[in-house]
Design a protein around this motif. Structure first.
Motif, PDB file in Angstrom:
ATOM      1  N   ASP A 167       0.875  -1.173   0.000  1.00  0.00           N
ATOM      2  CA  ASP A 167       0.000   0.000   0.000  1.00  0.00           C
ATOM      3  C   ASP A 167       0.910   1.221   0.000  1.00  0.00           C
ATOM      4  OD1 ASP A 167      -1.660   2.124   0.520  1.00  0.00           O
ATOM      5  OD2 ASP A 167      -2.456   1.341   2.409  1.00  0.00           O
ATOM      6  N   HIS A 168       0.980   1.901  -1.124  1.00  0.00           N
ATOM      7  CA  HIS A 168       1.909   3.018  -1.265  1.00  0.00           C
ATOM      8  C   HIS A 168       1.345   4.330  -0.728  1.00  0.00           C
ATOM      9  CE1 HIS A 168       4.851   0.737  -3.645  1.00  0.00           C
ATOM     10  NE2 HIS A 168       3.795   0.129  -4.150  1.00  0.00           N
ATOM     11  N   TRP A 173       5.596   1.621   8.747  1.00  0.00           N
ATOM     12  CA  TRP A 173       5.678   0.241   8.333  1.00  0.00           C
ATOM     13  C   TRP A 173       4.331  -0.459   8.142  1.00  0.00           C
ATOM     14  CZ3 TRP A 173       3.027  -2.045  12.204  1.00  0.00           C
ATOM     15  CH2 TRP A 173       3.121  -1.526  13.485  1.00  0.00           C
ATOM     16  N   ILE A 174       3.221   0.270   8.285  1.00  0.00           N
ATOM     17  CA  ILE A 174       1.957  -0.402   7.973  1.00  0.00           C
ATOM     18  C   ILE A 174       1.736  -0.454   6.461  1.00  0.00           C
ATOM     19  CG2 ILE A 174       0.847   0.098  10.175  1.00  0.00           C
ATOM     20  CD1 ILE A 174      -0.680   2.356   8.769  1.00  0.00           C
ATOM     21  N   GLY A 175       2.431   0.420   5.728  1.00  0.00           N
ATOM     22  CA  GLY A 175       2.398   0.425   4.271  1.00  0.00           C
ATOM     23  C   GLY A 175       3.786   0.722   3.746  1.00  0.00           C
ATOM     24  N   LEU A 176       3.874   1.058   2.469  1.00  0.00           N
ATOM     25  CA  LEU A 176       5.166   1.219   1.805  1.00  0.00           C
ATOM     26  C   LEU A 176       5.511   2.672   1.483  1.00  0.00           C
ATOM     27  CD1 LEU A 176       5.027  -1.838  -0.635  1.00  0.00           C
ATOM     28  CD2 LEU A 176       6.276  -1.651   1.526  1.00  0.00           C
ATOM     29  N   PRO A 186      13.551   1.340  -3.756  1.00  0.00           N
ATOM     30  CA  PRO A 186      12.109   1.095  -3.744  1.00  0.00           C
ATOM     31  C   PRO A 186      11.813  -0.349  -3.375  1.00  0.00           C
ATOM     32  CG  PRO A 186      12.921   1.105  -5.982  1.00  0.00           C
ATOM     33  CD  PRO A 186      14.085   1.492  -5.122  1.00  0.00           C
ATOM     34  N   PRO A 187      10.603  -0.648  -2.907  1.00  0.00           N
ATOM     35  CA  PRO A 187      10.235  -2.035  -2.648  1.00  0.00           C
ATOM     36  C   PRO A 187      10.163  -2.820  -3.955  1.00  0.00           C
ATOM     37  CG  PRO A 187       8.316  -0.603  -2.436  1.00  0.00           C
ATOM     38  CD  PRO A 187       9.504   0.286  -2.608  1.00  0.00           C
ATOM     39  N   ASN A 240      -3.995  -9.166  -0.181  1.00  0.00           N
ATOM     40  CA  ASN A 240      -3.200  -8.042  -0.660  1.00  0.00           C
ATOM     41  C   ASN A 240      -2.115  -8.520  -1.626  1.00  0.00           C
ATOM     42  OD1 ASN A 240      -0.495  -6.241   0.391  1.00  0.00           O
ATOM     43  ND2 ASN A 240      -2.257  -5.077  -0.300  1.00  0.00           N
ATOM     44  N   PHE A 241      -1.402  -9.578  -1.272  1.00  0.00           N
ATOM     45  CA  PHE A 241      -0.386 -10.130  -2.156  1.00  0.00           C
ATOM     46  C   PHE A 241      -1.003 -10.591  -3.473  1.00  0.00           C
ATOM     47  CE2 PHE A 241       3.784 -11.471   0.050  1.00  0.00           C
ATOM     48  CZ  PHE A 241       3.837 -10.298   0.779  1.00  0.00           C
ATOM     49  N   GLU A 242      -2.088 -11.334  -3.379  1.00  0.00           N
ATOM     50  CA  GLU A 242      -2.690 -11.893  -4.589  1.00  0.00           C
ATOM     51  C   GLU A 242      -3.247 -10.797  -5.490  1.00  0.00           C
ATOM     52  OE1 GLU A 242      -5.327 -15.008  -3.232  1.00  0.00           O
ATOM     53  OE2 GLU A 242      -3.646 -16.438  -3.165  1.00  0.00           O
TER      54      GLU A 242
END
Length: 281
Positions: A167-168, A173-176, A186-187, A240-242
Motif C-alpha cells: 500500500d503506497h 511500516w503499515i504500508g510502503l 524502492p520495494p 493483498n499479495f494476490e
C-alpha cells in the motif's frame, strides 16, 4: 573384554557438523547463529540448499534448528538459525529486528552477511535460500522479501502480528510510503511474483493482548486496520499479495494457537515441494 573404538575428531570439526555450536557473526559480533549441517555435506560435492529459520520475540533459534534436523537430513539441506539478541543499544528493546532497520543497524544486511559467511565455510548454494519466520520472525521475513526477493528461493510467513501491506499511500511500516527514504531503494514487489510464498497460521491464533498494544514501541496507528487477530491480518495480507499478482499458499493449522513449533509441518512440506517439485496430477 572388547575395547571400545573411538573416532577422534578435531573439536572444530566436531562442533561444525550436525547441530553446531553457536558462532558469532564476523560482520557484527553482537549477533550470532547456529546451524544444522547434514551428513550429506561434502566439501567437494554438489552444493547443498540452505534454509534460514528466523526467530521471533522469544529468540528460539536452536529450537527451530533442532526441529528441522531430521528434515535437513532427509532433504540434504543446511539449516541456519540466526540470533538477534534483545537489548541491542536499547536495554529494553525486544522488537527492533522486526522492522529491519534500527538506527544504524540493518538487520537484513546482518542476515545476508551470515548467509555469505556460512557459504565461505560450507559447500552450500547460498545465492538463493529458503526463509521462514513466525510471529516477530514473520514480521521480519515478509519485510525482508520486499528488499531482497532476488535472494529467496521460497518465503514462508508465519503468523505476524504487525503487517506491512503493499500500500503506497500508508506510511512505513503499515504500508510502503516512505520505504525508499527508509532503505535507499524502492520495494521490489514485482520480483516477489517469482518467489514461491507461503503464509501459515494456527486456526486458534486469536489472542490479541500482544498485538493490539496501543502506545507501545512496536505500535503505530493503523496497525489494526486489516483485522484484530493474527488470522485476520494474515488473511488480509494474502488477499493483498494476490491482488498484486503474488501467488500464496495459505495454510491454517487446525486447533493451534500462537505456537511456533506446532505450525512447522506445513512449512517443511512447502519447502520440500520447492526442493523436490512434485509432478502435477
Amino acid at each position: 573384554m572388547t575395547e571400545a573404538l573411538h573416532v577422534v575428531k578435531h573439536p572444530t570439526a566436531f562442533y561444525s557438523a550436525g547441530a553446531t555450536t553457536v558462532f558469532a557473526s564476523r560482520f557484527d559480533q553482537r549477533f550470532s547463529y547456529c546451524l544444522y549441517v547434514p551428513s550429506t555435506h561434502d566439501p567437494d560435492g554438489v552444493p547443498l540448499p540452505m534454509v534460514v529459520l528466523q526467530h521471533g520475540t522469544g529468540r528460539r533459534g536452536p529450537q527451530y534448528r533442532d526441529n528441522f534436523a531430521g528434515w535437513a537430513e532427509e532433504h540434504g539441506c543446511l539449516v541456519l538459525a540466526p540470533l538477534f539478541p534483545a537489548g541491542i543499544e536499547d536495554p529494553h528493546d525486544l522488537h527492533a529486528f522486526k522492522f529491519i532497520r534500527y538506527g544504524a543497524i540493518r538487520f537484513d544486511r546482518v542476515l545476508l552477511a551470515m548467509v555469505d559467511e556460512v557459504a565461505e565455510r560450507f559447500n552450500v548454494a547460498a545465492e538463493r535460500f529458503l526463509l521462514h519466520g513466525f510471529s516477530g520472525g514473520g514480521q521480519f521475513v515478509h519485510r525482508f522479501g520486499y528488499l531482497h526477493p532476488d535472494r529467496l528461493s521460497g518465503l514462508s510467513i508465519g503468523a505476524p502480528g504487525r503487517i506491512t501491506y503493499i500500500d503506497h499511500t500508508s506510511p512505513w511500516w503499515i504500508g510502503l510510503k516512505g520505504f525508499e527514504e527508509e532503505f535507499g531503494c524502492p520495494p521490489r514487489v514485482e520480483e516477489l511474483r517469482d518467489v514461491p510464498v507461503q503464509m501459515v497460521v494456527g486456526s486458534a491464533d486469536v489472542e490479541t493482548w500482544e498485538i493490539n498494544n496501543q502506545g507501545d514501541s512496536n505500535w503505530m496507528d493503523g496497525a489494526d486496520a486489516h483485522g484484530l487477530t493474527r488470522v485476520e491480518r494474515l488473511t488480509a495480507l494474502r488477499d493483498n499479495f494476490e491482488a498484486h499478482g503474488i501467488s500464496v499458499r495459505f495454510d491454517v493449522v487446525p486447533g493451534v494457537g500462537h505456537q511456533p513449533m506446532q505450525v512447522l509441518e506445513p512449512v517443511k512440506d512447502f519447502f520440500a515441494s520447492i526442493l523436490t517439485p512434485r509432478e502435477s496430477s
